[in-house]
Structure formats: structure tokens, C-alpha cells
Design an enzyme around this catalytic site. Structure first.
Site, PDB file in Angstrom:
ATOM      1  N   GLU A  65      -9.271 -10.560  -7.891  1.00  0.00           N
ATOM      2  CA  GLU A  65      -8.385  -9.844  -7.317  1.00  0.00           C
ATOM      3  C   GLU A  65      -7.703  -9.643  -8.078  1.00  0.00           C
ATOM      4  O   GLU A  65      -6.384  -8.494  -8.632  1.00  0.00           O
ATOM      5  CB  GLU A  65      -7.758  -9.149  -5.996  1.00  0.00           C
ATOM      6  N   HIS A  98      -2.340  -5.638   1.346  1.00  0.00           N
ATOM      7  CA  HIS A  98      -3.342  -6.216   1.128  1.00  0.00           C
ATOM      8  C   HIS A  98      -3.190  -7.284   0.653  1.00  0.00           C
ATOM      9  O   HIS A  98      -2.041  -7.588  -0.125  1.00  0.00           O
ATOM     10  CB  HIS A  98      -3.726  -5.567   0.533  1.00  0.00           C
ATOM     11  N   TYR A 110     -12.655  -2.262  -4.050  1.00  0.00           N
ATOM     12  CA  TYR A 110     -13.092  -2.198  -2.590  1.00  0.00           C
ATOM     13  C   TYR A 110     -14.343  -2.671  -2.159  1.00  0.00           C
ATOM     14  O   TYR A 110     -15.239  -2.151  -1.189  1.00  0.00           O
ATOM     15  CB  TYR A 110     -12.853  -0.967  -1.598  1.00  0.00           C
ATOM     16  N   ASN A 148      -2.202   0.086   7.184  1.00  0.00           N
ATOM     17  CA  ASN A 148      -0.914  -1.297   7.336  1.00  0.00           C
ATOM     18  C   ASN A 148      -0.448  -1.782   6.403  1.00  0.00           C
ATOM     19  O   ASN A 148      -0.087  -2.470   6.170  1.00  0.00           O
ATOM     20  CB  ASN A 148      -2.440  -1.926   7.866  1.00  0.00           C
ATOM     21  N   LYS A 188       0.950  -1.149  -0.260  1.00  0.00           N
ATOM     22  CA  LYS A 188       0.130   0.034   0.301  1.00  0.00           C
ATOM     23  C   LYS A 188       0.971   1.459  -0.117  1.00  0.00           C
ATOM     24  O   LYS A 188       2.261   1.031   0.087  1.00  0.00           O
ATOM     25  CB  LYS A 188      -0.561  -0.002   1.319  1.00  0.00           C
TER      26      LYS A 188
HETATM   27  P1  IDP Z   1      -7.761  -7.013   5.727  1.00  0.00           P
HETATM   28  O1  IDP Z   1      -6.666  -6.116   5.237  1.00  0.00           O
HETATM   29  O2  IDP Z   1      -6.961  -7.623   6.700  1.00  0.00           O
HETATM   30  O3  IDP Z   1      -8.441  -8.382   4.901  1.00  0.00           O
HETATM   31  P2  IDP Z   1     -10.725  -5.956   5.752  1.00  0.00           P
HETATM   32  O4  IDP Z   1     -11.596  -5.868   7.146  1.00  0.00           O
HETATM   33  O5  IDP Z   1     -10.920  -6.064   4.253  1.00  0.00           O
HETATM   34  O6  IDP Z   1      -8.669  -5.979   6.468  1.00  0.00           O
HETATM   35  O7  IDP Z   1     -10.647  -3.878   5.862  1.00  0.00           O
HETATM   36  C1  IDP Z   1      -9.987  -3.423   4.009  1.00  0.00           C
HETATM   37  C2  IDP Z   1      -8.618  -2.478   4.530  1.00  0.00           C
HETATM   38  O8  IDP Z   1     -10.286  -1.220   5.825  1.00  0.00           O
HETATM   39  C3  IDP Z   1      -7.885  -2.776   5.339  1.00  0.00           C
HETATM   40  O9  IDP Z   1      -6.586  -2.862   5.495  1.00  0.00           O
HETATM   41  C4  IDP Z   1      -7.759  -1.379   6.608  1.00  0.00           C
HETATM   42  O10 IDP Z   1      -6.680  -0.654   5.936  1.00  0.00           O
HETATM   43  C5  IDP Z   1      -9.132  -0.791   6.487  1.00  0.00           C
HETATM   44  N1  IDP Z   1     -10.055  -0.636   7.969  1.00  0.00           N
HETATM   45  C6  IDP Z   1     -11.065  -2.383   8.197  1.00  0.00           C
HETATM   46  N2  IDP Z   1     -11.075  -1.414   9.421  1.00  0.00           N
HETATM   47  C7  IDP Z   1     -10.883  -0.548  10.155  1.00  0.00           C
HETATM   48  C8  IDP Z   1     -11.354   0.409  10.664  1.00  0.00           C
HETATM   49  O11 IDP Z   1     -11.984  -0.146  11.303  1.00  0.00           O
HETATM   50  N3  IDP Z   1     -11.361   1.638  10.473  1.00  0.00           N
HETATM   51  C9  IDP Z   1     -10.302   2.067   9.504  1.00  0.00           C
HETATM   52  N4  IDP Z   1      -9.931   1.704   8.439  1.00  0.00           N
HETATM   53  C10 IDP Z   1     -10.160   0.070   8.760  1.00  0.00           C
HETATM   54 MG    MG Z   2      -9.694  -8.037   3.193  1.00  0.00          MG
END
Ligand code: IDP
Ligand code: MG
Length: 136
Positions: free
Chosen positions: A129, A118, A52, A115, A12
Site C-alpha cells: 500500500e 484506512h 481495494y 469510517n 478518508k
Molecule cells: P478495515 O478498513 O477495518 O480494514 P475492511 O474489512 O478491510 O475493514 O473493509 C474495507 C472498508 O470497506 C472498510 O473500512 C469499510 O469502509 C468498508 N466496509 C467493510 N465492511 C463493510 C460492510 O459490511 N458494508 C459497507 N462497507 C463496508
Molecule cells: Mg482492511
């Protein structure tokens, strides 16, 4: 029985910006993944919104799409034994605060939104994807 899979990984904007691409690639390679294809791209907000769209009802959707399109990303097709699950394990929990030691998000993640990586969450989504970024 062997189960060779492919999965999509994205480095990212926060990690590309900190020049972590080579370090993260080498973590994948050391853990047995082959990088079958890769490219550095800068997607539009519309493209991020399409990618997304499973999250469109979430309160963080707009910020998430703005963020993924805020700078260059590095996308990769990873291949290996049980690649989908193995990549998720190597990435660590969504929130770096909760990620296990030595996971990519623990090592490099800044916050739940920044983070660093992805990874596809199922073999079906991995196919979708991969096709999204690498149309064959
Ligand atoms: P993942 O990336 O671990 O699969 P997902 O639940 O699919 O997590 O969420 C996609 C992305 O959305 C996450 O990587 C994160 O960057 C963002 N995200 C998820 N939950 C939150 C939240 O509660 N607040 C802000 N961003 C979030
Ligand atoms: Mg995810």
C-alpha cells in the site's frame, strides 16, 4: 527487541471534508508515530478499485471504490514500533458503532462506510500500500 515498521494510513473523504486532517495527524503524533511522508490527493475510481481489489468479491466493493474516489483523501506513511498493529488499535473497529472509546473511528466515524480512516492490516500489505501511493 525493537520492531520499527511503516504502515499506510488514509484519512478518508468524510474526514478530509470535515477538516479533521490536523486533528487526526496530531493523534498519530501523540501516540508516538512519525509521519514520514504525506500528501492530499483525489484518486480516480479506477485507482480506488485497484487499491481495494482484495475486496472485489464483496457486495460493498463498488460503493467502497466510489466512496474512496468521491473527494480528496490524505495519505500518510506512519512509522513506529509495531506500527501496523498499533495503527489498527488506534483506528478501532471497522464499524464505528463497535469501536472502543478514544479510537479514531469512535471519535470521528459516521458509519461503517464513512469510517474516517484506512490502515494496512499486515506488514506485507503495508509495503504494497505504501508503494501504491508513494512509488520510490
Ligand atoms: P478495515 O478498513 O477495518 O480494514 P475492511 O474489512 O478491510 O475493514 O473493509 C474495507 C472498508 O470497506 C472498510 O473500512 C469499510 O469502509 C468498508 N466496509 C467493510 N465492511 C463493510 C460492510 O459490511 N458494508 C459497507 N462497507 C463496508
Ligand atoms: Mg482492511
Amino acid at each position: 527487541m525493537s520492531n520499527t515498521e511503516q504502515t499506510l494510513s488514509i484519512i478518508k473523504p468524510d474526514a478530509v471534508e470535515r477538516n479533521l486532517v490536523d486533528e487526526i495527524k496530531s493523534i498519530f503524533q501523540k501516540n508516538g508515530f512519525k509521519i514520514k511522508d504525506s500528501k492530499k490527493i483525489h484518486i480516480t475510481k479506477d485507482e480506488a478499485s485497484e487499491f481495494y481489489k482484495v475486496h472485489q468479491s464483496k457486495p460493498f466493493y463498488n460503493d467502497l471504490c466510489s466512496y474512496l474516489s468521491s473527494g480528496p483523501i490524505f495519505v500518510m506513511i506512519l512509522e513506529g514500533e509495531n506500527a501496523v498493529l498499533k495503527n489498527r488499535e488506534l483506528m478501532g473497529s471497522t464499524d464505528p458503532k463497535n469501536a472502543s472509546e478514544n479510537t479514531i473511528r469512535k471519535l470521528f466515524g459516521i458509519s461503517i462506510d464513512k469510517n474516517s480512516v484506512h490502515g494496512s492490516d499486515s506488514p506485507d500489505n503495508a509495503k504494497k500500500e505504501i508503494n501504491f501511493f508513494f512509488k520510490s
